[in-house]
Design an enzyme around this catalytic site. Structure first.
Site, mmCIF file in Angstrom:
data_model
loop_
_atom_site.group_PDB
_atom_site.id
_atom_site.type_symbol
_atom_site.label_atom_id
_atom_site.label_comp_id
_atom_site.label_asym_id
_atom_site.label_seq_id
_atom_site.Cartn_x
_atom_site.Cartn_y
_atom_site.Cartn_z
ATOM 1 N N LYS A 27 -61.862 10.128 21.009
ATOM 2 C CA LYS A 27 -62.305 9.496 22.260
ATOM 3 C C LYS A 27 -63.837 9.526 22.065
ATOM 4 O O LYS A 27 -64.244 10.035 21.201
ATOM 5 C CB LYS A 27 -61.982 10.428 23.360
ATOM 6 C CG LYS A 27 -62.845 11.941 23.181
ATOM 7 C CD LYS A 27 -64.086 12.106 23.961
ATOM 8 C CE LYS A 27 -64.715 13.464 23.268
ATOM 9 N NZ LYS A 27 -66.054 13.763 23.259
ATOM 10 N N ASP A 175 -61.646 19.219 26.382
ATOM 11 C CA ASP A 175 -61.240 17.859 26.123
ATOM 12 C C ASP A 175 -59.763 17.925 26.100
ATOM 13 O O ASP A 175 -58.997 16.407 25.959
ATOM 14 C CB ASP A 175 -61.872 17.299 25.008
ATOM 15 C CG ASP A 175 -63.292 17.323 25.240
ATOM 16 O OD1 ASP A 175 -63.665 17.176 26.305
ATOM 17 O OD2 ASP A 175 -64.164 17.050 24.038
#
Ligand code: C5P
Length: 333
Positions: A27, A175
């Site tokens: 990401k 995350d």
């Protein structure tokens, strides 16, 4: 004959899987706003995350007498080993987030880690095939943890749904819940509460990777010393994503941790400015760094930009976003 073709499969065993592979994207943060330090040492965040096409693959495999050992009644004890074919700096064994995710899943569903006497047990091997840079602000460890949860959920026939997996993921790392879902999300709280956001188009990135890693806790601690409150909201990023406006997205990229990462690594500021001078629509430190990402207007422009800034980095990749979410394959069924 009646009953011959359509006989109900009342005694059917659930499908048995021996090996599950999950390909999981990394990401980048298009926006990261730090909103204050909490009592537990974590920071309140507002963040827009998007998956990008640099992937790891996690393979989970059962060894031994698969059939007997996958039966629910004998599935209680599982040993886990871990191997990797990765670059330098990947934590080994229990220090690896993928192994911690496996342990957490085992706890959550009541699978023990020690075989009891007279109880069938099985060996599950985890293998990480890494391309995502390590400790680089691209959620490599978190992506591996998310992929491990998905892989073991299939392999062990645990059958938790995505929401249940995301709850376990939140206990593994900030995350990890995002990495379970992928796509593009607005994250709040410590980063674990995520909501998918509308996005149009494909974005082309140059990803500048450095072998000298940055520690996320150290970057946050540095932010506490050198960062300034920044009232910016993610609206401009969200609006640019909604309309697929690359130039607006480039101009709106924002990361409060950038000042801390650049304080620890002043060369990052020089590299970011080189990317901008070389024609990037925007350039930013991803997450806690040290990876820099620069937005280009096309695949060709990204390739040109990558060539132009390559001497500033140990490795340069060209990638696209959004990159979907983790993909699961099972075989041996
Ligand atoms: O949750 P995770 O283990 O990925 O976080 C790594 C470190 O980053 C934490 O130990 C903490 O120092 C910092 N962090 C933070 N606030 C957040 C997320 C992470 O301070 N919201």
């Amino acid at each position: 004959m009646p009953g011959e073709v359509n006989a109900p499969l009342v005694d059917a065993e659930p499908p048995i899987r021996w090996r599950v592979q999950v390909r999981v994207p990394s990401k980048i943060n298009l926006f990261l706003g730090v909103r204050g330090l909490r009592d537990d040492g974590y920071h309140e965040l507002v963040s827009v995350m998007q998956t990008v096409s640099i992937h790891d693959t996690v393979t989970a495999q059962i060894e031994g007498d698969h059939v007997a050992r996958l039966h629910p009644a004998s599935r209680r004890f599982v040993d886990l080993t871990f191997s990797q074919r990765a670059g330098a700096g990947v934590p080994d064994g229990e220090g690896n987030l993928a192994v911690r995710a496996a342990r957490r899943l085992m706890q959550a569903v009541g699978i023990g880690s020690q075989a009891g006497e007279g109880t069938a047990s099985s060996m599950t091997r985890l293998h990480l095939d890494k391309t995502i840079p390590v400790a680089a602000g691209m959620a490599g460890g978190s992506a591996d943890a998310a992929a491990t949860l998905l892989a073991l959920n299939h392999l062990w026939g645990v059958d938790l749904d995505r929401e249940e997996l995301r709850e376990i993921a939140a206990e593994v790392g900030s995350d990890v819940p995002f990495c379970v879902s992928g796509g593009t999300a607005l994250a709040t709280g410590t980063g674990t509460a995520t909501a998918q956001v509308l996005t149009r188009g494909t974005y082309h990135w140059v990803v500048g990777i450095s072998d000298r890693t940055l520690s996320t806790p150290e970057v946050y601690a540095t932010y506490d010393r050198v960062g300034c409150p920044n009232p910016a909201e993610p609206d401009a990023v969200l609006q640019a994503l909604r309309t697929g406006d690359q130039e607006a997205l480039g101009a709106a990229l924002s990361n409060d941790l950038e000042v801390a990462a650049c304080h620890l690594r002043p060369d990052l500021e020089v590299s970011r400015d080189r990317m901008l001078r070389a024609g990037a629509l925007g350039a930013i430190v991803s997450g806690s760094g040290p990876t820099l990402v620069a937005l280009a207007e096309s695949a060709t422009a990204a390739a040109d930009l990558a060539a132009e800034v390559a001497d500033r980095f140990d490795r340069v990749e060209v990638a696209t976003s959004p990159a979907g979410g983790p993909e699961v394959w099972a075989d041996g069924a």
